[in-house]
Design an enzyme around this catalytic site. Structure first.
Site, PDB file in Angstrom:
ATOM      1  N   GLU A 183       0.823  -1.219   0.000  1.00 58.62           N
ATOM      2  CA  GLU A 183       0.000   0.000   0.000  1.00 58.62           C
ATOM      3  C   GLU A 183       0.857   1.269   0.000  1.00 58.62           C
ATOM      4  OE1 GLU A 183      -2.954  -0.272  -0.902  1.00 58.62           O
ATOM      5  OE2 GLU A 183      -3.117  -2.425  -0.536  1.00 58.62           O
ATOM      6  N   HIS A 236       1.913   1.914  -3.519  1.00 59.92           N
ATOM      7  CA  HIS A 236       0.850   2.597  -4.260  1.00 59.92           C
ATOM      8  C   HIS A 236       0.893   4.092  -3.970  1.00 59.92           C
ATOM      9  CE1 HIS A 236      -1.033  -0.748  -6.131  1.00 59.92           C
ATOM     10  NE2 HIS A 236      -1.617  -1.246  -5.055  1.00 59.92           N
TER      11      HIS A 236
END
Length: 185
Positions: free
Chosen positions: A154, A157
């Site tokens: 994450e 990202h």
């Protein structure tokens, strides 16, 4: 530059494989998000209404860019359930294997773009890239997200990385081994 980018994608891919090596991937699957865990941001397709129904489109956005110098700041939301051990391990691994850097914001108001870690929504997800001004959420739901590989995934990202197999230009950069794709996917 492209050589470095390829190396980053290789690192991302290996970290994703580590994160998805068991049943933890359920937390990465949010049906309303592109790729199951990208809430929006830099070059993330949006669903729009076309003449023949909904279509996926890459809509330009000046709201998200790459983090200058590869440096990102974060803080926990006041109501977030913290897991400092896993967060520290994820940050250490990113620092050890990339030139990207993640530092605590420590309440410095002069830092206006930063990631705020939340745990109140379902699933594990992030925006892609840096929001030009203000905080952007990176959600790590208590159930299933607090694993080093998932946190790395994450945060990458948030740095601007997407899933290689879902990029609009993927066919010019990777080969999909279709015999390895599950029929239901």
């Amino acid at each position: 530059m492209f050589g470095k980018l390829e190396k980053y994608f290789a690192v991302l891919f290996s970290l994703v494989l580590r994160a998805l090596g068991d049943d933890r991937r359920e937390g990465l699957q949010n049906q309303t998000m592109f790729g199951g865990d990208m809430a929006g941001g830099l070059n993330v397709p949006q669903i729009t209404d076309g003449d023949d129904g909904p279509v996926m489109a890459f809509l330009p956005s000046s709201d998200y860019i790459l983090w200058p110098g590869g440096i990102m700041y974060y803080e926990y939301d006041a109501s977030a359930t913290r897991n400092d051990e896993v967060l520290s391990a994820a940050i250490q691994e990113i620092h050890a294997k990339t030139c990207l850097r993640i530092y605590p914001r420590n309440g410095k108001t002069s830092i206006t773009s930063y990631v705020i870690i939340t745990t109140t929504s379902d699933g594990c997800w992030s925006y892609v890239g840096m929001k030009v001004s203000g905080s952007q959420e990176l959600n790590l739901s208590v159930a299933g997200c607090w694993y080093t590989g998932t946190v790395i995934h994450e945060f990458l990202h948030a740095f601007g990385f997407q899933h290689e197999h879902q990029r609009y230009d993927r066919d010019s950069t990777i080969t999909v081994q279709e015999n390895n794709v599950e029929a239901s996917k």
